[in-house]
Scaffold this active site. Structure first.
Site, PDB file in Angstrom:
ATOM      1  N   ASP A  86       7.177   1.140 -40.729  1.00 13.43           N
ATOM      2  CA  ASP A  86       8.263   1.079 -39.748  1.00 13.43           C
ATOM      3  C   ASP A  86       8.054   2.249 -38.789  1.00 13.43           C
ATOM      4  O   ASP A  86       8.248   3.408 -39.151  1.00 13.43           O
ATOM      5  CB  ASP A  86       9.616   1.181 -40.455  1.00 13.43           C
ATOM      6  CG  ASP A  86      10.799   1.033 -39.494  1.00 13.43           C
ATOM      7  OD1 ASP A  86      10.638   1.338 -38.301  1.00 13.43           O
ATOM      8  OD2 ASP A  86      11.887   0.634 -39.947  1.00 13.43           O
ATOM      9  N   LYS A 142      15.749   0.175 -30.376  1.00 15.89           N
ATOM     10  CA  LYS A 142      15.789   1.615 -30.181  1.00 15.89           C
ATOM     11  C   LYS A 142      14.929   2.036 -28.979  1.00 15.89           C
ATOM     12  O   LYS A 142      15.264   1.700 -27.852  1.00 15.89           O
ATOM     13  CB  LYS A 142      15.348   2.316 -31.467  1.00 15.89           C
ATOM     14  CG  LYS A 142      15.946   1.733 -32.763  1.00 15.89           C
ATOM     15  CD  LYS A 142      17.462   1.698 -32.783  1.00 15.89           C
ATOM     16  CE  LYS A 142      18.053   1.467 -34.170  1.00 15.89           C
ATOM     17  NZ  LYS A 142      17.850   0.145 -34.763  1.00 15.89           N
ATOM     18  N   ARG A 183      11.702 -21.855 -30.124  1.00 10.32           N
ATOM     19  CA  ARG A 183      11.632 -21.178 -31.422  1.00 10.32           C
ATOM     20  C   ARG A 183      10.179 -20.963 -31.826  1.00 10.32           C
ATOM     21  O   ARG A 183       9.865 -20.082 -32.621  1.00 10.32           O
ATOM     22  CB  ARG A 183      12.388 -21.973 -32.490  1.00 10.32           C
ATOM     23  CG  ARG A 183      12.344 -21.347 -33.879  1.00 10.32           C
ATOM     24  CD  ARG A 183      13.477 -21.845 -34.775  1.00 10.32           C
ATOM     25  NE  ARG A 183      13.548 -23.274 -34.807  1.00 10.32           N
ATOM     26  CZ  ARG A 183      12.823 -24.079 -35.608  1.00 10.32           C
ATOM     27  NH1 ARG A 183      11.951 -23.551 -36.441  1.00 10.32           N
ATOM     28  NH2 ARG A 183      12.970 -25.374 -35.568  1.00 10.32           N
ATOM     29  N   TYR A 235      15.729   2.882 -44.226  1.00  9.82           N
ATOM     30  CA  TYR A 235      16.963   2.446 -43.554  1.00  9.82           C
ATOM     31  C   TYR A 235      17.870   1.714 -44.538  1.00  9.82           C
ATOM     32  O   TYR A 235      17.394   0.958 -45.394  1.00  9.82           O
ATOM     33  CB  TYR A 235      16.584   1.561 -42.375  1.00  9.82           C
ATOM     34  CG  TYR A 235      17.729   0.927 -41.633  1.00  9.82           C
ATOM     35  CD1 TYR A 235      18.832   1.676 -41.219  1.00  9.82           C
ATOM     36  CD2 TYR A 235      17.700  -0.427 -41.334  1.00  9.82           C
ATOM     37  CE1 TYR A 235      19.874   1.081 -40.537  1.00  9.82           C
ATOM     38  CE2 TYR A 235      18.743  -1.031 -40.634  1.00  9.82           C
ATOM     39  CZ  TYR A 235      19.827  -0.270 -40.253  1.00  9.82           C
ATOM     40  OH  TYR A 235      20.863  -0.865 -39.570  1.00  9.82           O
TER      41      TYR A 235
END
Length: 398
Positions: free
Chosen positions: A181, A206, A56, A109
């Site tokens: 973004d 994407k 992590r 978004y």
């Protein structure tokens, strides 16, 4: 000498000599790491010695991806996340506290909108959405408690372009960080940090991935900010990416330039056909010469990428019927895959946004968004054209 993008995307951040000659970066599929002694464990937890502790907090496969993404965006450092929204939420939580203000581009978004709504409800962190078409408009909207400017460009799904250099100029005067973004462009087509912005976010699901088999996010910025996010919001909230997903992204990145060239080429050809079709009211694409933001797109992007939005002569039912008639094009959200996919933003990706706000963003019930894949563009157009030709037919026959 700095190597070109197409070379760095394949080679940066990994040397096979360091990993037994393996041409492909290994997958370090481990949750934890051993220490040679208890004292070494103490030193690593105290930050006195570099080394891995727990996945992590860091993983070799993940770190190769992060090094590569940092150099591709011309940033100092990068951080990989388990999703694009994990990246967005970690950055926004890091940059804000209760009662702060975020200035946003007019159109984001749907899930980012939902997150901002949640932050307002729980912590009174208010957001305003403006078109960002002039320095004056931005300056008027900035408040004493504005702690960041958050931008999508091209905006999803209206393809509106924000002039990043212009926004960065204003933000610098007020010492406000600009977060961009960059999902719809990828670093191959647009690099916001070069234009004066401070932080770049990607839904790596994407174009970075390109194959529709990973959910992931990336943040790029200066070393201090990235280190701060890594040791606070990412570590404590826990939106970390898996080693295997990182490896899939590394594999996808190797073909990013080739894919983006093809996505862009296919989209440009389909846009020209859409503009001529009588059932299409309006087409939205960054590199369409009729786009009012074309001059900005040409200034800060090298190509238009693969996403096209268009409005048809019809309502929601007509838009959904158009999607249902398609043969090989797939009805799906997301973008940047090898397959051409198409969706209805008003009822899918942006359904969470209240209708009044959605319409202000330019997302009507007749708007359709498609992501041009890597197929032959003529096949893409033939499938779309056949369905477009039937728009409105059922209304006339009834």
């Amino acid at each position: 000498m700095k190597r070109k993008f197409e070379t760095e995307v394949i080679h940066h951040g990994y040397d096979s000599k360091d990993f037994l000659g393996s041409l492909s970066a290994p997958i370090f599929q481990t949750s934890t790491y051993t220490f040679e002694s208890a004292e070494q464990g103490e030193r690593r937890f105290a930050g006195e010695e570099e080394g891995y502790i727990y996945s992590r907090l860091g993983n070799p496969t993940v770190n190769i991806l992060e090094e590569k993404m940092a150099v591709l965006e011309n940033g100092e450092a990068a951080l990989a996340f388990s999703s694009g929204m994990a990246a967005v939420s970690s950055v926004l939580v890091k940059l804000t506290k209760a009662n702060d203000h975020i200035l946003c581009s007019k159109g984001i978004y749907g899930c980012t909108f939902g997150l901002l709504d949640l932050m307002n409800e729980k912590y009174q962190i208010r957001s305003d959405f403006i078109s960002m078409e002039s320095e004056e408009e931005i300056e008027v909207a900035i408040q004493p408690n504005t702690t960041c400017i958050y931008i999508e460009t091209p905006i999803n799904p209206t393809m509106k372009i924000i002039d990043l250099e212009m926004v960065a100029r204003v933000a610098e005067k007020y010492e406000i960080p600009v977060v961009v973004d960059n999902t719809f462009s990828s670093p191959y087509l647009q690099r916001p940090l070069d234009l004066g912005c401070d932080i770049v976010i990607h839904s790596a699901t994407k174009y970075i991935c390109g194959h529709g088999d990973v959910i992931a996010g990336i943040v790029v910025g200066n070393k201090d900010f990235i280190s701060d996010v890594a040791m606070t919001t990412q570590k404590d909230i826990g939106g970390v990416i898996s080693p295997f997903d990182s490896w899939l992204l590394l594999r996808g990145l190797k073909t990013l330039p080739l894919r983006m060239d093809r996505h862009s080429s296919n989209a440009e050809k389909v846009v020209e056909k859409l503009k001529e079709h009588p059932k299409v009211k309006k087409v939205f694409y960054p590199f369409d010469s009729d786009n009012p933001d074309y001059h900005i797109a040409k200034k800060q992007m090298s190509q238009g990428a693969g996403v096209i939005s268009f409005e048809i002569e019809g309502d929601k039912a007509e838009a959904q019927a158009l999607l249902n008639r398609l043969t090989f094009m797939k009805i799906a959200v997301s973008l940047g895959d090898a397959e051409t996919i198409i969706q209805h933003p008003a009822t899918m990706t942006h359904a969470v946004i209240p209708e009044e706000e959605r319409l202000k963003m330019g997302i009507s019930n007749s708007l359709i968004r498609m992501s041009c894949g890597l197929e032959n563009w003529e096949d893409i157009w033939e499938d779309l054209q056949a369905s477009l030709n039937l728009v409105g037919e059922h209304a006339h026959s009834s």
